[in-house]
Scaffold this motif. Structure first.
Motif, mmCIF file in Angstrom:
data_model
loop_
_atom_site.group_PDB
_atom_site.id
_atom_site.type_symbol
_atom_site.label_atom_id
_atom_site.label_comp_id
_atom_site.label_asym_id
_atom_site.label_seq_id
_atom_site.Cartn_x
_atom_site.Cartn_y
_atom_site.Cartn_z
ATOM 1 N N ILE B 91 0.872 -1.179 0.000
ATOM 2 C CA ILE B 91 0.000 0.000 0.000
ATOM 3 C C ILE B 91 0.908 1.228 0.000
ATOM 4 C CG2 ILE B 91 -1.855 1.209 1.217
ATOM 5 C CD1 ILE B 91 -2.243 -1.466 2.816
ATOM 6 N N PRO B 92 0.982 1.952 -1.123
ATOM 7 C CA PRO B 92 1.871 3.124 -1.176
ATOM 8 C C PRO B 92 1.435 4.195 -0.175
ATOM 9 C CG PRO B 92 1.167 2.474 -3.374
ATOM 10 C CD PRO B 92 0.315 1.710 -2.402
ATOM 11 N N GLN B 93 2.415 4.784 0.498
ATOM 12 C CA GLN B 93 2.107 5.808 1.497
ATOM 13 C C GLN B 93 2.720 7.174 1.145
ATOM 14 O OE1 GLN B 93 0.092 5.207 4.608
ATOM 15 N NE2 GLN B 93 -0.466 3.946 2.861
ATOM 16 N N GLY B 94 3.301 7.251 -0.048
ATOM 17 C CA GLY B 94 3.821 8.541 -0.505
ATOM 18 C C GLY B 94 5.090 8.949 0.209
ATOM 19 N N LEU B 95 5.338 10.252 0.185
ATOM 20 C CA LEU B 95 6.571 10.783 0.759
ATOM 21 C C LEU B 95 6.478 10.910 2.270
ATOM 22 C CD1 LEU B 95 7.602 13.675 -1.667
ATOM 23 C CD2 LEU B 95 8.846 11.555 -1.235
ATOM 24 N N MET B 96 7.574 10.648 2.924
ATOM 25 C CA MET B 96 7.681 10.858 4.352
ATOM 26 C C MET B 96 8.327 12.233 4.526
ATOM 27 S SD MET B 96 9.674 8.383 6.976
ATOM 28 C CE MET B 96 8.781 6.915 6.586
ATOM 29 N N LEU B 97 7.589 13.167 5.100
ATOM 30 C CA LEU B 97 8.113 14.521 5.203
ATOM 31 C C LEU B 97 9.252 14.578 6.208
ATOM 32 C CD1 LEU B 97 4.769 16.526 5.106
ATOM 33 C CD2 LEU B 97 6.410 16.154 3.255
ATOM 34 N N TYR B 98 10.372 15.060 5.741
ATOM 35 C CA TYR B 98 11.518 15.160 6.646
ATOM 36 C C TYR B 98 12.329 16.398 6.295
ATOM 37 C CZ TYR B 98 15.794 14.218 9.158
ATOM 38 O OH TYR B 98 16.867 14.335 9.994
ATOM 39 N N GLU B 99 12.518 17.264 7.265
ATOM 40 C CA GLU B 99 13.311 18.471 7.066
ATOM 41 C C GLU B 99 14.691 18.259 7.662
ATOM 42 O OE1 GLU B 99 12.885 21.498 5.636
ATOM 43 O OE2 GLU B 99 11.003 20.805 4.749
ATOM 44 N N LEU B 100 15.688 18.264 6.795
ATOM 45 C CA LEU B 100 17.058 18.100 7.297
ATOM 46 C C LEU B 100 17.501 19.365 8.032
ATOM 47 C CD1 LEU B 100 19.380 16.045 7.217
ATOM 48 C CD2 LEU B 100 20.193 17.153 5.143
ATOM 49 N N GLY B 101 16.899 20.499 7.658
ATOM 50 C CA GLY B 101 17.246 21.762 8.315
ATOM 51 C C GLY B 101 18.442 22.417 7.666
ATOM 52 N N ARG B 102 19.607 21.903 7.928
ATOM 53 C CA ARG B 102 20.819 22.453 7.316
ATOM 54 C C ARG B 102 21.631 21.294 6.741
ATOM 55 N NH1 ARG B 102 24.729 21.034 10.759
ATOM 56 N NH2 ARG B 102 24.073 20.481 12.853
ATOM 57 N N SER B 103 22.558 21.634 5.894
ATOM 58 C CA SER B 103 23.420 20.594 5.328
ATOM 59 C C SER B 103 24.252 19.939 6.425
ATOM 60 C CB SER B 103 24.357 21.210 4.286
ATOM 61 O OG SER B 103 23.598 21.752 3.240
ATOM 62 N N VAL B 104 24.447 18.660 6.292
ATOM 63 C CA VAL B 104 25.209 17.912 7.304
ATOM 64 C C VAL B 104 26.429 17.280 6.649
ATOM 65 C CG1 VAL B 104 25.137 15.985 8.936
ATOM 66 C CG2 VAL B 104 23.110 17.417 8.604
ATOM 67 N N ALA B 105 27.601 17.639 7.125
ATOM 68 C CA ALA B 105 28.838 17.058 6.586
ATOM 69 C C ALA B 105 28.916 15.591 6.975
ATOM 70 C CB ALA B 105 30.043 17.809 7.128
ATOM 71 N N LEU B 106 29.192 14.752 5.974
ATOM 72 C CA LEU B 106 29.351 13.319 6.253
ATOM 73 C C LEU B 106 30.826 13.061 6.583
ATOM 74 C CD1 LEU B 106 27.033 11.844 3.476
ATOM 75 C CD2 LEU B 106 26.569 12.010 5.921
ATOM 76 N N THR B 107 31.180 13.500 7.765
ATOM 77 C CA THR B 107 32.552 13.360 8.239
ATOM 78 C C THR B 107 32.893 11.881 8.409
ATOM 79 O OG1 THR B 107 32.173 15.393 9.469
ATOM 80 C CG2 THR B 107 34.144 14.149 10.043
ATOM 81 N N PRO B 108 34.086 11.473 7.919
ATOM 82 C CA PRO B 108 34.434 10.049 8.043
ATOM 83 C C PRO B 108 34.281 9.522 9.469
ATOM 84 C CG PRO B 108 36.042 11.160 6.696
ATOM 85 C CD PRO B 108 35.130 12.234 7.234
ATOM 86 N N GLY B 109 33.555 8.433 9.587
ATOM 87 C CA GLY B 109 33.396 7.782 10.885
ATOM 88 C C GLY B 109 32.294 8.349 11.760
ATOM 89 N N LYS B 110 31.763 9.522 11.405
ATOM 90 C CA LYS B 110 30.729 10.142 12.245
ATOM 91 C C LYS B 110 29.347 9.610 11.850
ATOM 92 C CE LYS B 110 28.595 14.570 13.195
ATOM 93 N NZ LYS B 110 28.339 15.856 12.542
ATOM 94 N N ILE B 111 28.569 9.237 12.854
ATOM 95 C CA ILE B 111 27.236 8.694 12.585
ATOM 96 C C ILE B 111 26.197 9.792 12.784
ATOM 97 C CG2 ILE B 111 25.509 7.020 13.351
ATOM 98 C CD1 ILE B 111 27.852 5.187 14.159
ATOM 99 N N THR B 112 25.344 9.989 11.796
ATOM 100 C CA THR B 112 24.294 11.010 11.878
ATOM 101 C C THR B 112 22.936 10.321 11.912
ATOM 102 O OG1 THR B 112 25.672 12.528 10.598
ATOM 103 C CG2 THR B 112 23.328 13.049 10.743
ATOM 104 N N SER B 113 22.096 10.735 12.856
ATOM 105 C CA SER B 113 20.760 10.135 12.981
ATOM 106 C C SER B 113 19.734 10.936 12.197
ATOM 107 C CB SER B 113 20.330 10.097 14.449
ATOM 108 O OG SER B 113 21.126 9.182 15.146
#
Lengths: 140, 199
Positions: B91-113
């Motif tokens: 059953i398709p539920q469409g888009l899940m609204l999510y605001e990242l807010g600001r850009s997040v650096a994908l720093t090596p080894g750092k885990i972002t939730s």
């Protein structure tokens, strides 16, 4: 100051010196482009300035406007070939899977031509011509 | 040694030096594609408590760049999802609204939730609620499938945008994700909407 033997062999005669200068010219331009495009895909004013200085120096060493212009065309062609090869190594080695490899190759051709033509190509050419004129007056 | 020889010598030395600098940046560029390929999205936690109007759910993803390449920044996350009840189609539920807010650096080894609440759309919540209430299925039998598009800013932004696609599945309280294709799309000034290719 005495020439060392390795340097002496590089500039043994005029023909060899010209070939060496063209190869160095190509290497320098390829290096300037590579450090720029692999950091941000664009050239800064400093990159333009360095490229101009390199062409000025290379033109001055050739001592002749005709040689400088021809040498520049050879050097630039070789530099772009080196740069293109460096940029597509990941596609050639399988780090990018098909069809992405073809897309990346096309993308890099587009990036390289956009950063080189027409302004930067003309700027370096002018540097080579000015260098050759200065070299003719200073070194002769 | 004359002035011309001296200039030639300087030319030799400066070419070697600039080649060394360019070599370092070229090596870094060669880490770029494997770095993109190594980015991991995981389901950290998942729960939902359906009513006939809302799924009252929450899924927490974590994203990590395990490579040594440090030039990735996450700029946007688009998630769409569907629910598959036991023995039935999705059953398709469409888009899940999510605001990242600001850009997040994908720093090596750092885990972002990435904490994403969801409510469901259309008949979805009602179907799930009724099946559970009528004991046709238990809550842990519903499978949630997510398609997560992670938009990544890179050094190629002037000419190409990078989107990493993940397919995730949750069931019960756990789940897993798999990286799909990496989409590159041209963004240069003379491109017409952009071509694309998977890396």
């Amino acid at each position: 100051m005495e020439r060392s033997s390795w340097f002496n062999s590089l500039v043994k005669n005029e023909r060899r010196r010209t070939i060496v200068v063209i190869l160095l010219w190509a290497g320098s331009i390829a290096s300037i482009f590579a450090q720029a495009v692999f950091q941000r895909t664009t050239l800064t004013a400093l990159d333009y300035g360095l490229g101009f200085l390199v062409s000025l120096a290379a033109g001055a060493i050739t001592l002749d406007i005709g040689k400088a212009v021809l040498g520049y065309i050879f050097a630039m062609t070789l530099a772009l070939a080196i740069l293109f090869f460096l940029s597509i190594v990941p596609a050639l080695t399988g780090a990018i899977q098909p069809p992405g490899d073809v897309f990346v190759e096309t993308l890099w051709i587009s990036i390289i031509f956009r950063i080189v033509l027409p302004f930067q190509f003309m700027l370096f050419l002018v540097g080579a011509v000015i260098g050759a004129i200065a070299g003719e007056n200073y070194f002769y | 040694m004359g002035g011309r020889d001296l200039l030639t010598l300087v030319f030799v030395i400066s070419t070697i030096a600039s080649s060394a600098v360019a070599g370092a940046y070229t090596y870094n560029y060669y880490q770029f594609y494997p770095g993109l390929r190594s980015i991991e999205l995981k389901v950290h936690s998942f729960q939902y408590n359906p009513t006939n109007t809302s799924l009252n759910g929450q899924v927490v993803f974590t994203i990590e760049n395990p490579s040594s390449y440090s030039g990735f920044t996450m700029t946007e996350v688009l998630t769409s999802y569907d629910i598959t009840p036991p023995g039935e189609g999705p059953i398709p539920q469409g888009l899940m609204l999510y605001e990242l807010g600001r850009s997040v650096a994908l720093t090596p080894g750092k885990i972002t939730s990435l904490n994403m609440p969801f409510t469901g759309t259309g008949n979805g919540p009602n179907i799930v609620y009724n099946m559970i209430q009528n004991q046709q299925a238990t809550q842990s039998q519903f499978i949630f499938n997510y398609r997560v598009e992670v938009y990544v800013s890179t050094f190629m932004d002037t000419y190409a945008s990078v989107i990493i696609l993940f397919a995730c599945t949750t069931q019960g309280t756990t789940g897993e994700c798999q990286q799909g294709e990496i989409a590159l799309a041209t963004t240069g000034p003379s491109s017409n909407g952009g071509g694309g290719g998977g890396a």
